[in-house]
Design an enzyme around this catalytic site. Structure first.
Site, PDB file in Angstrom:
ATOM      1  N   CYS A 123      43.436  67.159  47.581  1.00  0.00           N
ATOM      2  CA  CYS A 123      43.379  66.617  46.234  1.00  0.00           C
ATOM      3  C   CYS A 123      44.085  65.264  46.280  1.00  0.00           C
ATOM      4  O   CYS A 123      44.803  64.972  47.211  1.00  0.00           O
ATOM      5  CB  CYS A 123      44.020  67.566  45.233  1.00  0.00           C
ATOM      6  SG  CYS A 123      45.663  68.117  45.667  1.00  0.00           S
TER       7      CYS A 123
ATOM      8  N   HIS B 280      32.720  33.469  42.451  1.00  0.00           N
ATOM      9  CA  HIS B 280      33.375  34.477  43.287  1.00  0.00           C
ATOM     10  C   HIS B 280      33.663  35.731  42.475  1.00  0.00           C
ATOM     11  O   HIS B 280      33.351  36.853  42.885  1.00  0.00           O
ATOM     12  CB  HIS B 280      34.679  33.894  43.842  1.00  0.00           C
ATOM     13  CG  HIS B 280      35.442  34.847  44.685  1.00  0.00           C
ATOM     14  ND1 HIS B 280      36.470  35.610  44.204  1.00  0.00           N
ATOM     15  CD2 HIS B 280      35.300  35.188  45.990  1.00  0.00           C
ATOM     16  CE1 HIS B 280      36.941  36.364  45.167  1.00  0.00           C
ATOM     17  NE2 HIS B 280      36.258  36.122  46.268  1.00  0.00           N
TER      18      HIS B 280
END
Lengths: 849, 849
Positions: free
Chosen positions: B803, B427
């Site tokens: 931003c 995994h």
């Protein structure tokens, strides 16, 4: 033909002179009315706002012409005349025109004492108000004499290095200039703003011929009013003092006469029955014509009565309400006008509790009673601390050596104010009365030390910051501990008045009430229901806190459910009681909101005790506390987020609400509880909680074989919830805007942390008002509008409201009414205010300003 | 005539069969293409999504009919066929049809070893995938034998209390059902969502006749591909293993043959030159026709070549870019298609720095290289901690025994992942590669203890949480400390690719860069300028921190100015360097933002040291720290509020910026700095700062006799600033939406505190995505729209941008482009991603999806 507007520097007030209170101020208008009523008013000249503003800027009118309006060479007084009486103004100056020559004349005609008193009064006032010398330089002698006059003149010369002005015109120039400039000072500006005036409000001045009050034959001065200024009950009150001027009779109460016959001493009624009768007649004429209770200022000069002024009686809020109710009942004003005359916040004062007279009192401070009412709270020694505590809903008593304009915000935040210095007209006293906050001043026997944050009483006992005291502003005392109180000031007139408000208003006023006690109070205050019942406060009681903490420390959902099962019967009992008290009026219960760490101890001792109670290692308890600590608790795991993370809590609460609703419905109309989900930011949160609440409702109905109806709603506290109100409204019956948190998030500003700069921000006009006191209609308000519009579009029968502090603010209430909200909800003591504000808003819509 | 849609449970794939990847999956489509290309593909049957969904729900198709499609009684395989190859699917099952009878036949025809290998493979796969038995029960023997087969069958019987199924139809039913159900499991659903698939994506299956690969004459299997999967360079790679099936050649590398002639050993090219030539031919045909690099899976059965599949080569991101560039350069695909094929986030992987080969390495852990790249950070032992640290911008390496789907968010937050267990397909490895995060798995020599938060290495050294290590996912090692790195993976193909993106995109990509180093990096990454230069980071350096603290402790404005005067030259030098590096590209500098308490120590030792440094009593320092502490720092005294409260700070910064701009302009084009005001919530804040900045600009111009131009703007971070953007824009040239804080305030949710429930929230679909990763276009996005529209209405030439982290998120970039923003600004390593995402958004607008 176009009307020529000519600029008049001054106007002699006559029956028909063109006087306008918006140009000359209330006092000029009032004096004209008195003249029109045939009252013997000395000759008076009014200077307009424009003229006075010009004086402050250096444009002095022709004072010789003003003086010549009085003919001859009389003495004159100058008094302020702002647009509204309550906006205040600089102190009056009497006896302008006194000089050495006139003094010598008067010594001859009136005697040395009388002449000296007149001249000394003028020298002192002029020195302090015009030349800004220290008040202490001029001690008032017991018997005014030539020596005292000479001493005062010498002091003036030494301090100013100049002679005392002898030319009446020069004197008047000085007085007018100093009064005009005082009005433009920052402190005066702030003070009138605190009283509701715009910063740029104008000042008018009235120049009036002196009625001397000293002289041969019966001479003197006094004031008379026709109500008790504290209760508003009809009663002739006031004083008269022979050979005196101005308001001397009120100062020298020992020597002053009563007005009506009085067992305690001689009275004007006995001394000059004719003059007394005329005064009473004039008083009645004033009340009917001026449509208010007036305080009549009179002078008797050598047997002749002169009425100098009739100003509105300075009265308590309780009296103010009784006065307007009386005027309306006598058909002098309409009920609507009565409602419009009382500023809603004035009602706060009426509602302030008094000390229970039956309770024993341990007095620790004796001072001057400066503002009525009583309050208990923690002692604090700075305005910043007071604001910080208020932000946390902690009651505090602000103790300072003296207060300055910088303290106004702190005084607003405090429940009571104590100062070591000052008198009934000190900054602290004036502001406190304006704010309706109980206040004791001049407690000179104590030492208040801001640095060490202590107060040392006469017997040397030291009281530290945080100790609880009770301040009795009516008695002028501070008592040890929290003393029992009784709700106060609400008399029959007050109830009638609010009844009239209810007839007019078209928006409901609910109350934020968390406990059965609050609910009972709310009913007494006439709330239309409970708009916000914060359930978490129920968990802070000692016995419940333990179960709450067990819940927090439970590792498994089962353990959590066990702990909650202990809380269920307590919550249910609370809800049942509240439903019963509210007797069918709506009750809106907000599901659990605060972060869990609020329920945990934060000091070492508390942590150890908790570890013992839970039978867990201290390190374990400490670790859990650390794990729950948040960087920004306001924006953390609380409200519906906690409801979804630990759903057992809301399950328990829903069950408690539903079971209580069934219990309270027994033998009466069915209770329809309102359940409100806090801190929603996504529609899905509502859907999930709704599904669980619905399931609990179904389960309770099955178990109890009862039928339940309830309403589910959302507390709109995040900007996102306001934006998504359309989607959210599809899943609920009401939206209540939690404007406290919504303001915090819209501004990105924590109320708890704003104290350090909010004062400066409002002063500099960065924010036009503190958005936590008055709803920011521009920014936060737009989110309310967006939320309301989208919510109503999705569900036309959606109930809209606000809860939080703004629910008790007049402007905010008017805004909500304008947006078609169904109700506002505010703290219990603000309910009367809100009822009145709602009525005034309705009147304003119907009849304009 | 209406077309009759008939439901086909399965379709035999032929040249002309009706196969649709949206119904049968990519693999079915791919196999049909191979058949159309005349490749020798064994007979194959495709089961549609609908059929497989039916199987999971219990509606099994007629398997006898499926088997009969293959004629006779062959062995078959079943492989997954999801819509997109990268969405994955359950593992393939080979040799279905093997049973005791056929085994006995094969022992006779192929020998015991070959027959046992075939049967054992099927028993094991069936036991694990269909009957869910433990993998460990079936150890692979070195030489498959009858005994091993009998042992396996017995184990199966003991565990399942049933016989191993002998009927091929029954076997197929079991396989189909288990594969269909595995696809619907929660973990599979999460995994494919992490790979960009919708949760409800369908699964197709293909059933194919086995080409056995074991038998008399030359038999075996192999895979061939035509590029280096790491670099993408042209090169035949792969392996062939005689007497084997499936992908055995890749597993048993020691025995497997190379494909091309190789000095290291024998090769298929030498062994079967004809077959090798045919494979190369097929490969070329595949590339041109499939328009991608394929990995060809082939089997040789008794001399006959069969092509089982041609799947896309599993490749690194670097290789993926080179492949599409190569395809475009060969005119097989267009440049636009090349741009569209690379998911922007894949570029992250290319950009991850590698360990500098010149640096000495202290290896503390050796494991399996599972995902390339390298990263340094603090060791953490839980996903929650990893998320919390990421929220604070702290790099961390997540060390776990093994990972589970619950860890996916933590893995996303970590810079590197280390697991004690697992292999290259564990995994952790699969997810890490998908995320482009460096990963080392199977580090079995260390002990990772989540409870004590320690990692013990082979030599007994204990590493605690918080210690800094460097993880090298390319070498499979963990190194002590933070090791020097070099930026990596950017080759000529990468640069060409991004150059193509720049030709297409129509929105600028700027960078968030705080230091000259960041600026240099930003230029290398092709940023169009600096969109956010956070000045406060400059104050944390040792030498500056002292001056900063002196400033905080200054009691008077003069002392504050003195302390700031020390900081001025440092700031100026930084700005000058940044301006020079950016060489005329715009640089937007944000004025000081954080609360002052961030600069003060919080532990006892730090406080004592500070007291010594400042020569003040400790109690004094402690008191100041206490006074500055805030309940909710996010909503406190920071940003422009601090700028107005202590205006000397902004004055100093403005001066440093202007002086630096003049310095950097010398001998070149004039620098036009952009100055940004943070945390604005009221227009007046902008006006006040603007006036002061303007005054500083004028002063610097006079002092330096230079000409300055600058642009002033506002960082829109509060909902109120977005609402008031119209008023604000009247006073400034640009608005940059700080979506990190704006998201926090719009949701009323602190990023630092959201970790504890965000995972659950996204999993439960309360939030469709983590709004801090992908812009909440619905809520926060509406505030951007409102702000942009009002701003542009007030000032049509207003520059708009965002931003913050969202500037590097593809969906957020597409949103900003759609709203007509001028640029996005993101962290340096996200710039290439943003350039590509911007290009893809432009292509999508121009040509649709």
């Amino acid at each position: 033909m176009q009307k020529l507007v000519t600029f008049k520097e001054f106007t002699t007030i006559t029956r028909s002179a063109s006087i306008d209170t918006r140009q000359h101020g209330w006092r000029a208008g009032r004096l004209q009315t008195l003249i029109q009523l045939d009252l013997p008013v000395p000759r008076t000249v009014a200077l307009s706002f424009e003229t006075v503003h010009g004086i402050a800027a250096g444009r002095m009118p022709d004072v010789e012409r003003i003086l010549s309006a009085f003919g001859g060479a009389p003495l004159v007084s100058v008094r302020p005349s702002s647009q509204e009486a309550r906006w205040g103004g600089p102190g009056a100056v009497l006896n302008i025109g006194m000089n050495d020559a006139r003094y010598e004349d008067m010594v001859t005609t009136l005697g040395e004492a009388a002449a000296s008193a007149l001249y000394l009064r003028f020298i002192q006032t002029y020195a302090v108000q015009v030349s800004h010398l220290d008040d202490d330089l001029f001690d008032s002698p017991d018997t005014p004499s030539r020596t005292a006059v000479e001493t005062a003149l010498r002091e003036y010369e030494i301090e100013t290095e100049d002679y005392f002005p002898q030319n009446p015109a020069e004197q008047l120039v000085g007085v007018l200039r100093s009064m005009a400039r005082a009005w433009e000072s920052t402190s005066a500006r702030l003070l009138r703003q605190a009283r509701g005036a715009p910063a740029e409000a104008g000042l008018g001045l009235v120049v009036q011929e002196m009625a001397l009050g000293v002289g041969a034959d019966e001479s003197g001065s006094g004031v008379m009013q026709f109500i008790d200024p504290v209760t508003g009950q009809s009663q002739i009150t006031g004083r008269y003092l022979g050979q005196s001027q101005g308001r001397d009779a009120l100062v020298d109460r020992e020597r002053a006469l009563y007005l009506t016959r009085d067992p305690r001493g001689p009275s004007l009624e006995e001394l000059c029955p004719d003059i007394f009768d005329r005064l009473v007649q004039y008083g009645e004429r004033c009340r009917t014509t001026l449509r208010d209770e007036a305080q009549v200022e009179f002078t008797i000069h050598e047997g002749d009565l002169a009425i100098l002024d009739a100003i509105p009686v300075i009265r308590s809020a309780q009296a103010a309400v009784r006065v307007v109710v009386g005027l309306a009942e006598d058909n002098i004003i309409s009920r609507h006008e009565a409602l419009s005359r009382i500023p809603p916040r004035a009602l706060n004062e009426v509602l302030h509790p008094r000390i229970d007279p039956e309770t024993p009192r341990t007095r620790i401070v004796q001072g001057i009673a400066a503002s009525p009412g009583a309050a208990a709270g923690k002692l604090v020694f700075s305005s910043t601390t007071a604001q910080a505590m208020a932000a946390q809903d902690e009651a505090c008593i602000l103790a300072k050596r003296e207060t300055t304009p910088e303290d106004v915000r702190g005084m607003h935040a405090a429940r009571g104010i104590l100062t070591e210095r000052g008198g009934t007209t000190s900054h602290a006293a004036v502001i406190a009365r304006g704010l309706g906050v109980p206040c004791v001043v001049g407690a000179s026997s104590v030492t208040i030390d801001r640095r060490s944050r202590t107060m040392t009483t006469a017997d040397g006992t030291i009281y530290k910051e945080g100790e609880i005291v009770t301040l009795d502003g009516t008695a002028g005392e501070v008592l040890k501990g929290a003393v029992a109180m009784v709700a106060a000031g609400r008399d029959d007139a007050f109830e009638s008045f609010l009844g009239w408000a209810d007839e007019v208003r078209d928006i409901d006023v609910r109350v934020n009430a968390d406990t059965p006690e609050d609910a009972a109070l709310a009913r007494r205050f006439g709330a239309d229901g409970i708009g916000l019942c914060r359930t978490e406060h129920m968990f802070f009681a000692e016995d419940r806190l333990t179960a709450m903490r067990e819940m927090i420390f439970a590792d498994l959902p089962e353990d959590r459910a066990d702990a909650l099962a202990q809380l269920l019967p307590m919550q249910r009992a609370d809800f049942t009681q509240i439903f019963r008290i509210m007797a069918g009026k709506p009750v809106c219960i907000r599901l659990f909101d605060p972060p869990l760490h609020e329920f945990l101890p934060h000091d070492r001792q508390g942590i150890i005790e908790l570890a013992e109670a839970l039978n867990r290692p201290v390190s374990d308890v400490q670790r859990r506390i650390d794990a729950l600590t948040e960087f920004n608790p306001m924006l953390g795991l609380r409200g519906v987020r906690l409801g979804l993370t630990l759903p057992e809590i809301y399950d328990m609460q829903a069950r408690a609400i539903f079971e209580a609703a069934l219990d309270a419905s027994e033998g009466g109309a069915p209770v329809v509880p309102e359940i409100m989900i806090p801190l929603v930011s996504a529609c899905r949160e509502v859907e999930i909680v709704k599904a669980r609440v619905e399931a609990i409702s179904a389960a309770v109905q099955t178990e109890r074989r009862g039928k339940l109806t309830y309403r589910l709603g959302v507390m709109v506290e995040t900007p996102r919830a306001a934006l998504k109100a359309g989607e959210i409204a599809a899943h609920c019956e009401f939206l209540s805007f939690g404007t406290n948190d919504l303001t915090q998030m819209t501004y990105g500003l924590s109320r708890d942390d704003a104290g350090r700069f909010m004062g400066a921000y409002v002063r500099q006009g960065v924010f036009s008002e503190d958005p936590f006191l008055s709803l920011d209609t521009d920014g936060v308000g737009e989110l309310l509008q967006i939320g309301a519009a989208r919510g109503r579009a999705a569900r036309p029968d959606l109930t809209l409201s606000i809860c939080g502090e703004h629910g008790g603010n007049s402007e905010s209430i008017a805004f909500c009414r304008g947006e078609g909200f169904d109700y506002v909800s505010c703290s219990p003591y603000r309910v009367p205010l809100a009822r009145l504000a709602a009525a005034q808003s309705a009147l304003k819509s119907a009849y304009g300003t």
